[in-house]
Enzyme design. Structure first.
Site, PDB file in Angstrom:
ATOM      1  N   ARG A 164       0.832  -1.204   0.000  1.00  3.44           N
ATOM      2  CA  ARG A 164       0.000   0.000   0.000  1.00  3.44           C
ATOM      3  C   ARG A 164       0.874   1.265   0.000  1.00  3.44           C
ATOM      4  O   ARG A 164       0.584   2.245   0.676  1.00  3.44           O
ATOM      5  CB  ARG A 164      -0.957   0.011   1.198  1.00  3.44           C
ATOM      6  CG  ARG A 164      -1.867  -1.182   1.286  1.00  3.44           C
ATOM      7  CD  ARG A 164      -2.820  -1.269   0.103  1.00  3.44           C
ATOM      8  NE  ARG A 164      -3.582  -2.511   0.161  1.00  3.44           N
ATOM      9  CZ  ARG A 164      -3.249  -3.646  -0.466  1.00  3.44           C
ATOM     10  NH1 ARG A 164      -2.151  -3.684  -1.216  1.00  3.44           N
ATOM     11  NH2 ARG A 164      -3.979  -4.725  -0.360  1.00  3.44           N
ATOM     12  N   SER A 246     -11.095  -0.410   3.537  1.00  2.00           N
ATOM     13  CA  SER A 246     -10.217  -0.769   4.652  1.00  2.00           C
ATOM     14  C   SER A 246      -9.499   0.480   5.158  1.00  2.00           C
ATOM     15  O   SER A 246      -8.787   1.128   4.400  1.00  2.00           O
ATOM     16  CB  SER A 246      -9.195  -1.813   4.203  1.00  2.00           C
ATOM     17  OG  SER A 246      -9.843  -2.990   3.790  1.00  2.00           O
ATOM     18  N   GLU A 342      -4.802   3.932   6.152  1.00  2.00           N
ATOM     19  CA  GLU A 342      -4.612   3.990   4.702  1.00  2.00           C
ATOM     20  C   GLU A 342      -5.039   5.326   4.120  1.00  2.00           C
ATOM     21  O   GLU A 342      -4.326   5.898   3.302  1.00  2.00           O
ATOM     22  CB  GLU A 342      -5.359   2.854   4.019  1.00  2.00           C
ATOM     23  CG  GLU A 342      -4.743   1.470   4.236  1.00  2.00           C
ATOM     24  CD  GLU A 342      -5.293   0.439   3.263  1.00  2.00           C
ATOM     25  OE1 GLU A 342      -5.707   0.826   2.162  1.00  2.00           O
ATOM     26  OE2 GLU A 342      -5.301  -0.745   3.605  1.00  2.00           O
TER      27      GLU A 342
END
Length: 346
Positions: A164, A246, A342
Protein backbone atom coordinates in the site's frame (compact mmCIF):
# COMPACT_ATOMS: atom_id res chain seq x y z
CA UNK A 1 -9.90 25.89 -18.51
CA UNK A 2 -12.63 26.86 -16.07
CA UNK A 3 -11.94 27.44 -12.37
CA UNK A 4 -15.07 26.53 -10.41
CA UNK A 5 -15.60 28.25 -7.05
CA UNK A 6 -17.01 26.83 -3.80
CA UNK A 7 -17.64 23.35 -5.22
CA UNK A 8 -19.42 20.88 -2.88
CA UNK A 9 -17.25 17.81 -2.30
CA UNK A 10 -19.72 15.53 -0.53
CA UNK A 11 -20.30 13.59 -3.76
CA UNK A 12 -16.57 13.47 -4.45
CA UNK A 13 -15.44 11.67 -1.28
CA UNK A 14 -16.65 8.16 -0.49
CA UNK A 15 -17.09 8.98 3.21
CA UNK A 16 -19.76 11.48 2.14
CA UNK A 17 -18.35 14.19 4.38
CA UNK A 18 -19.77 17.65 3.77
CA UNK A 19 -17.09 20.11 2.62
CA UNK A 20 -16.29 22.48 -0.23
CA UNK A 21 -13.37 23.13 -2.52
CA UNK A 22 -12.69 26.84 -2.59
CA UNK A 23 -11.51 26.43 -6.19
CA UNK A 24 -11.57 23.39 -8.50
CA UNK A 25 -10.32 22.62 -12.00
CA UNK A 26 -11.43 19.50 -13.89
CA UNK A 27 -8.44 17.82 -15.54
CA UNK A 28 -9.18 15.82 -18.70
CA UNK A 29 -5.73 16.09 -20.31
CA UNK A 30 -2.21 17.32 -19.64
CA UNK A 31 -3.16 20.53 -21.45
CA UNK A 32 -5.56 21.40 -18.63
CA UNK A 33 -2.74 21.16 -16.08
CA UNK A 34 -0.40 23.17 -18.28
CA UNK A 35 -3.03 25.90 -18.56
CA UNK A 36 -3.25 26.05 -14.76
CA UNK A 37 0.51 26.36 -14.47
CA UNK A 38 0.55 29.08 -17.14
CA UNK A 39 -1.72 31.30 -15.04
CA UNK A 40 0.31 33.57 -12.71
CA UNK A 41 -2.43 33.48 -10.05
CA UNK A 42 -2.61 29.65 -10.12
CA UNK A 43 0.93 28.49 -10.84
CA UNK A 44 2.39 28.83 -7.35
CA UNK A 45 -0.66 28.15 -5.17
CA UNK A 46 -0.87 24.86 -3.21
CA UNK A 47 -2.67 22.13 -5.12
CA UNK A 48 -4.59 19.00 -4.13
CA UNK A 49 -5.06 16.16 -6.61
CA UNK A 50 -8.48 14.48 -6.27
CA UNK A 51 -9.41 11.23 -7.99
CA UNK A 52 -12.41 9.23 -6.85
CA UNK A 53 -12.10 10.44 -3.26
CA UNK A 54 -12.17 6.88 -1.94
CA UNK A 55 -9.01 7.13 0.13
CA UNK A 56 -9.36 10.49 1.89
CA UNK A 57 -10.88 11.91 5.06
CA UNK A 58 -11.84 15.56 4.61
CA UNK A 59 -11.73 17.52 7.86
CA UNK A 60 -12.88 20.90 6.50
CA UNK A 61 -13.15 23.00 3.37
CA UNK A 62 -10.20 22.37 1.06
CA UNK A 63 -8.13 25.53 0.66
CA UNK A 64 -5.61 24.36 -1.97
CA UNK A 65 -6.64 24.42 -5.64
CA UNK A 66 -8.33 21.06 -6.27
CA UNK A 67 -7.29 19.32 -9.49
CA UNK A 68 -10.16 16.88 -10.12
CA UNK A 69 -8.72 14.14 -12.34
CA UNK A 70 -11.20 13.07 -15.03
CA UNK A 71 -8.87 11.83 -17.79
CA UNK A 72 -10.77 9.28 -19.95
CA UNK A 73 -9.40 6.32 -21.96
CA UNK A 74 -9.64 2.53 -22.11
CA UNK A 75 -7.70 0.83 -24.89
CA UNK A 76 -5.44 -2.04 -25.92
CA UNK A 77 -2.01 -0.53 -26.58
CA UNK A 78 -0.10 -3.62 -27.68
CA UNK A 79 -0.32 -7.39 -27.80
CA UNK A 80 2.60 -9.78 -27.80
CA UNK A 81 2.95 -13.53 -27.47
CA UNK A 82 3.48 -13.01 -23.72
CA UNK A 83 1.02 -10.28 -22.72
CA UNK A 84 -1.68 -7.78 -23.48
CA UNK A 85 -0.73 -4.17 -22.72
CA UNK A 86 -3.83 -2.13 -21.85
CA UNK A 87 -4.07 1.53 -20.93
CA UNK A 88 -6.61 3.49 -18.91
CA UNK A 89 -7.01 7.18 -18.22
CA UNK A 90 -6.49 8.22 -14.61
CA UNK A 91 -10.09 9.37 -14.31
CA UNK A 92 -11.60 6.00 -15.18
CA UNK A 93 -13.42 4.14 -12.41
CA UNK A 94 -11.20 1.23 -11.35
CA UNK A 95 -13.91 -1.44 -11.12
CA UNK A 96 -15.42 -0.38 -14.45
CA UNK A 97 -11.98 -0.71 -16.02
CA UNK A 98 -11.48 -4.20 -14.55
CA UNK A 99 -14.88 -5.17 -15.97
CA UNK A 100 -13.92 -3.73 -19.36
CA UNK A 101 -10.72 -5.79 -19.50
CA UNK A 102 -12.67 -9.01 -18.97
CA UNK A 103 -15.40 -8.01 -21.41
CA UNK A 104 -12.70 -7.52 -24.05
CA UNK A 105 -10.81 -10.73 -23.35
CA UNK A 106 -7.88 -9.34 -21.34
CA UNK A 107 -7.90 -11.21 -17.98
CA UNK A 108 -5.50 -10.65 -15.10
CA UNK A 109 -7.12 -7.98 -12.92
CA UNK A 110 -10.14 -10.00 -11.76
CA UNK A 111 -8.84 -10.50 -8.20
CA UNK A 112 -8.91 -6.71 -7.77
CA UNK A 113 -12.54 -6.26 -8.81
CA UNK A 114 -14.76 -3.89 -6.84
CA UNK A 115 -11.86 -1.96 -5.27
CA UNK A 116 -13.21 1.61 -5.01
CA UNK A 117 -11.50 4.59 -6.61
CA UNK A 118 -10.02 5.58 -9.93
CA UNK A 119 -7.29 4.10 -12.11
CA UNK A 120 -5.02 7.08 -11.39
CA UNK A 121 -5.08 6.36 -7.66
CA UNK A 122 -4.23 2.68 -8.08
CA UNK A 123 -0.43 3.11 -8.40
CA UNK A 124 -0.35 5.65 -5.56
CA UNK A 125 -1.78 3.10 -3.15
CA UNK A 126 -0.43 0.01 -4.94
CA UNK A 127 -3.91 -1.43 -4.55
CA UNK A 128 -4.31 -5.15 -4.11
CA UNK A 129 -6.68 -7.92 -3.11
CA UNK A 130 -6.83 -11.71 -2.95
CA UNK A 131 -3.20 -12.36 -3.84
CA UNK A 132 -2.71 -9.78 -6.58
CA UNK A 133 -1.26 -6.27 -6.23
CA UNK A 134 -1.12 -3.55 -8.83
CA UNK A 135 2.66 -3.89 -9.06
CA UNK A 136 2.15 -7.48 -10.30
CA UNK A 137 0.33 -6.18 -13.39
CA UNK A 138 1.94 -2.76 -13.82
CA UNK A 139 3.70 -1.73 -17.04
CA UNK A 140 4.19 2.06 -16.85
CA UNK A 141 2.42 5.36 -16.31
CA UNK A 142 2.40 8.90 -17.63
CA UNK A 143 2.30 11.80 -15.20
CA UNK A 144 2.79 15.54 -15.27
CA UNK A 145 5.06 17.57 -13.01
CA UNK A 146 2.92 20.11 -11.13
CA UNK A 147 5.87 22.49 -10.86
CA UNK A 148 7.36 22.43 -14.35
CA UNK A 149 4.38 21.20 -16.37
CA UNK A 150 6.55 18.57 -18.05
CA UNK A 151 5.18 15.16 -18.94
CA UNK A 152 7.16 12.12 -17.75
CA UNK A 153 6.86 8.34 -17.78
CA UNK A 154 7.70 5.93 -14.96
CA UNK A 155 8.22 2.17 -15.05
CA UNK A 156 7.70 -0.16 -12.08
CA UNK A 157 11.21 0.13 -10.66
CA UNK A 158 10.85 3.92 -10.51
CA UNK A 159 7.56 3.82 -8.62
CA UNK A 160 8.96 2.39 -5.37
CA UNK A 161 6.04 0.03 -4.88
CA UNK A 162 5.56 -1.50 -1.44
CA UNK A 163 2.62 -2.72 0.62
CA UNK A 164 0.00 0.00 0.00
CA UNK A 165 2.90 2.31 -0.78
CA UNK A 166 4.66 4.06 -3.65
CA UNK A 167 6.87 7.02 -4.45
CA UNK A 168 3.70 9.09 -4.85
CA UNK A 169 3.07 8.93 -1.09
CA UNK A 170 6.46 10.33 -0.09
CA UNK A 171 7.74 13.90 -0.11
CA UNK A 172 11.25 14.66 -1.34
CA UNK A 173 12.84 16.12 1.81
CA UNK A 174 16.18 16.98 0.27
CA UNK A 175 17.96 17.05 -3.07
CA UNK A 176 18.38 13.55 -4.45
CA UNK A 177 15.21 12.17 -2.84
CA UNK A 178 12.72 10.74 -5.31
CA UNK A 179 9.46 11.56 -3.58
CA UNK A 180 6.55 12.69 -5.73
CA UNK A 181 3.81 13.42 -3.17
CA UNK A 182 2.26 16.75 -4.09
CA UNK A 183 4.51 16.98 -7.13
CA UNK A 184 2.96 14.67 -9.72
CA UNK A 185 -0.47 14.19 -11.25
CA UNK A 186 -0.95 10.79 -12.89
CA UNK A 187 -2.63 10.96 -16.30
CA UNK A 188 -2.59 7.40 -17.71
CA UNK A 189 -1.64 3.94 -16.44
CA UNK A 190 -0.64 0.91 -18.52
CA UNK A 191 -0.97 -2.70 -17.39
CA UNK A 192 0.79 -5.87 -18.54
CA UNK A 193 -1.68 -8.76 -18.42
CA UNK A 194 0.29 -11.98 -18.91
CA UNK A 195 -0.39 -14.79 -21.35
CA UNK A 196 -1.26 -17.50 -20.79
CA UNK A 197 -3.66 -16.47 -18.03
CA UNK A 198 -3.23 -18.28 -14.73
CA UNK A 199 -5.73 -18.15 -11.87
CA UNK A 200 -4.46 -16.68 -8.59
CA UNK A 201 -6.08 -18.72 -5.84
CA UNK A 202 -5.20 -19.64 -2.27
CA UNK A 203 -7.12 -17.08 -0.23
CA UNK A 204 -9.67 -18.61 2.14
CA UNK A 205 -12.64 -16.73 0.68
CA UNK A 206 -11.81 -17.89 -2.84
CA UNK A 207 -11.15 -21.46 -1.68
CA UNK A 208 -14.53 -21.41 0.04
CA UNK A 209 -16.24 -20.35 -3.19
CA UNK A 210 -14.49 -23.18 -5.03
CA UNK A 211 -15.73 -25.65 -2.45
CA UNK A 212 -19.29 -24.27 -2.51
CA UNK A 213 -19.54 -24.35 -6.31
CA UNK A 214 -17.48 -27.47 -6.94
CA UNK A 215 -15.47 -25.51 -9.52
CA UNK A 216 -11.78 -26.38 -9.24
CA UNK A 217 -10.59 -24.59 -12.39
CA UNK A 218 -12.41 -21.26 -12.37
CA UNK A 219 -12.40 -18.90 -15.33
CA UNK A 220 -11.39 -15.23 -14.96
CA UNK A 221 -15.06 -14.25 -14.96
CA UNK A 222 -15.88 -16.75 -12.22
CA UNK A 223 -13.11 -15.37 -10.02
CA UNK A 224 -14.37 -11.86 -10.77
CA UNK A 225 -17.90 -12.84 -9.73
CA UNK A 226 -16.63 -14.53 -6.55
CA UNK A 227 -14.54 -11.52 -5.55
CA UNK A 228 -17.48 -9.19 -6.15
CA UNK A 229 -19.74 -11.41 -4.05
CA UNK A 230 -17.25 -11.69 -1.19
CA UNK A 231 -16.49 -7.96 -1.11
CA UNK A 232 -20.18 -7.05 -1.32
CA UNK A 233 -20.95 -9.32 1.64
CA UNK A 234 -18.16 -7.90 3.79
CA UNK A 235 -17.94 -4.24 2.81
CA UNK A 236 -20.64 -1.56 2.70
CA UNK A 237 -21.46 0.12 -0.60
CA UNK A 238 -20.18 3.73 -0.27
CA UNK A 239 -23.18 4.89 -2.29
CA UNK A 240 -25.33 3.70 0.62
CA UNK A 241 -23.04 3.95 3.67
CA UNK A 242 -20.14 6.39 3.52
CA UNK A 243 -16.77 4.73 3.98
CA UNK A 244 -13.25 4.52 2.59
CA UNK A 245 -12.93 0.75 2.49
CA UNK A 246 -10.22 -0.77 4.65
CA UNK A 247 -9.15 2.04 6.96
CA UNK A 248 -5.94 0.52 8.37
CA UNK A 249 -3.08 -1.39 6.81
CA UNK A 250 -2.49 -4.95 7.96
CA UNK A 251 0.61 -4.65 10.19
CA UNK A 252 3.71 -6.77 9.61
CA UNK A 253 5.74 -8.19 12.51
CA UNK A 254 8.68 -10.53 12.93
CA UNK A 255 8.05 -14.22 13.44
CA UNK A 256 9.22 -13.92 17.08
CA UNK A 257 6.77 -11.08 17.69
CA UNK A 258 3.99 -13.13 16.16
CA UNK A 259 4.78 -16.15 18.31
CA UNK A 260 4.69 -13.94 21.39
CA UNK A 261 1.23 -12.66 20.44
CA UNK A 262 0.01 -16.17 19.61
CA UNK A 263 1.07 -17.31 23.07
CA UNK A 264 -1.38 -14.76 24.47
CA UNK A 265 -3.95 -14.76 21.65
CA UNK A 266 -3.99 -18.24 20.01
CA UNK A 267 -6.78 -17.31 17.58
CA UNK A 268 -5.09 -14.28 16.01
CA UNK A 269 -5.40 -14.26 12.21
CA UNK A 270 -1.95 -14.13 10.64
CA UNK A 271 -0.27 -14.80 7.30
CA UNK A 272 3.40 -15.87 6.94
CA UNK A 273 5.18 -13.83 4.26
CA UNK A 274 7.89 -14.98 1.82
CA UNK A 275 10.54 -12.84 3.57
CA UNK A 276 9.96 -14.56 6.93
CA UNK A 277 7.85 -11.79 8.42
CA UNK A 278 4.21 -12.27 9.40
CA UNK A 279 1.24 -10.12 8.37
CA UNK A 280 -1.49 -9.72 10.98
CA UNK A 281 -5.14 -9.07 10.18
CA UNK A 282 -5.84 -5.52 11.38
CA UNK A 283 -9.57 -6.19 11.37
CA UNK A 284 -9.10 -9.07 13.82
CA UNK A 285 -7.01 -6.86 16.13
CA UNK A 286 -9.68 -4.15 16.12
CA UNK A 287 -12.48 -6.65 16.69
CA UNK A 288 -10.56 -8.21 19.57
CA UNK A 289 -10.45 -4.79 21.22
CA UNK A 290 -14.26 -4.63 21.10
CA UNK A 291 -14.67 -1.90 18.50
CA UNK A 292 -16.96 -3.65 15.99
CA UNK A 293 -20.25 -1.75 15.84
CA UNK A 294 -19.08 1.03 18.19
CA UNK A 295 -19.28 4.74 17.35
CA UNK A 296 -17.74 8.09 18.13
CA UNK A 297 -20.34 10.70 17.29
CA UNK A 298 -21.65 9.85 13.83
CA UNK A 299 -18.56 7.88 12.81
CA UNK A 300 -18.61 4.16 13.52
CA UNK A 301 -16.98 0.77 13.00
CA UNK A 302 -18.86 -1.38 10.50
CA UNK A 303 -20.80 -4.23 12.10
CA UNK A 304 -19.68 -6.81 9.52
CA UNK A 305 -16.01 -5.83 9.20
CA UNK A 306 -14.06 -4.06 11.93
CA UNK A 307 -11.46 -2.83 9.43
CA UNK A 308 -14.02 -0.46 7.90
CA UNK A 309 -15.00 2.87 9.45
CA UNK A 310 -18.33 4.29 8.31
CA UNK A 311 -20.34 7.48 8.24
CA UNK A 312 -23.55 6.73 10.12
CA UNK A 313 -25.06 9.97 8.84
CA UNK A 314 -23.66 13.47 9.12
CA UNK A 315 -20.22 12.42 10.39
CA UNK A 316 -17.48 15.03 10.27
CA UNK A 317 -13.90 14.35 9.32
CA UNK A 318 -12.96 15.19 12.87
CA UNK A 319 -15.20 12.43 14.22
CA UNK A 320 -13.65 9.89 11.82
CA UNK A 321 -10.13 10.91 12.87
CA UNK A 322 -11.05 10.79 16.57
CA UNK A 323 -12.47 7.28 16.16
CA UNK A 324 -9.41 6.12 14.24
CA UNK A 325 -7.04 7.43 16.93
CA UNK A 326 -9.06 5.75 19.68
CA UNK A 327 -8.81 2.43 17.82
CA UNK A 328 -5.06 2.87 17.35
CA UNK A 329 -4.64 3.48 21.07
CA UNK A 330 -6.67 0.39 22.01
CA UNK A 331 -4.72 -1.89 19.68
CA UNK A 332 -1.37 -0.54 20.84
CA UNK A 333 -2.25 -0.89 24.52
CA UNK A 334 -3.38 -4.51 24.07
CA UNK A 335 -0.99 -5.83 21.42
CA UNK A 336 1.89 -3.34 21.29
CA UNK A 337 1.18 -2.80 17.58
CA UNK A 338 0.70 0.58 15.92
CA UNK A 339 -1.91 0.53 13.19
CA UNK A 340 -1.25 2.77 10.20
CA UNK A 341 -4.24 4.37 8.46
CA UNK A 342 -4.61 3.99 4.70
CA UNK A 343 -6.64 7.15 3.87
CA UNK A 344 -5.07 10.57 3.64
CA UNK A 345 -6.42 13.15 6.07
CA UNK A 346 -7.10 16.43 4.25
Amino acid sequence: MIVEQNVPLQAHNSFGIVAKARALVRVRSEADVQQVLAQPDQRDVPKFVLGGGSNIVITGDVRPLVLKVEVPCKRLVDETAKAWIVEAGAGENWHDFVTWTLDNGFPGLENMALIPGTVGASPVQNVGAYGVELQDRFESLDAIDLVTGKLFTLEAAQCGFGYRDSVFKHVAREEGDFGLAGRALILRVRFRLPKPWKAVLGYADIERKMHETGITNPTPRQIYDWVCAVRSAKLPDPRVVGNAGSFFKNPTVTNDQCQDIIAREPNIVHYPMPDGSVKLAAGWLIDACGWKGKSVGNAGVYEKQALVLVNRGGATGGEVVTLAKAIQTSVYERFGIRLEPEPVVV
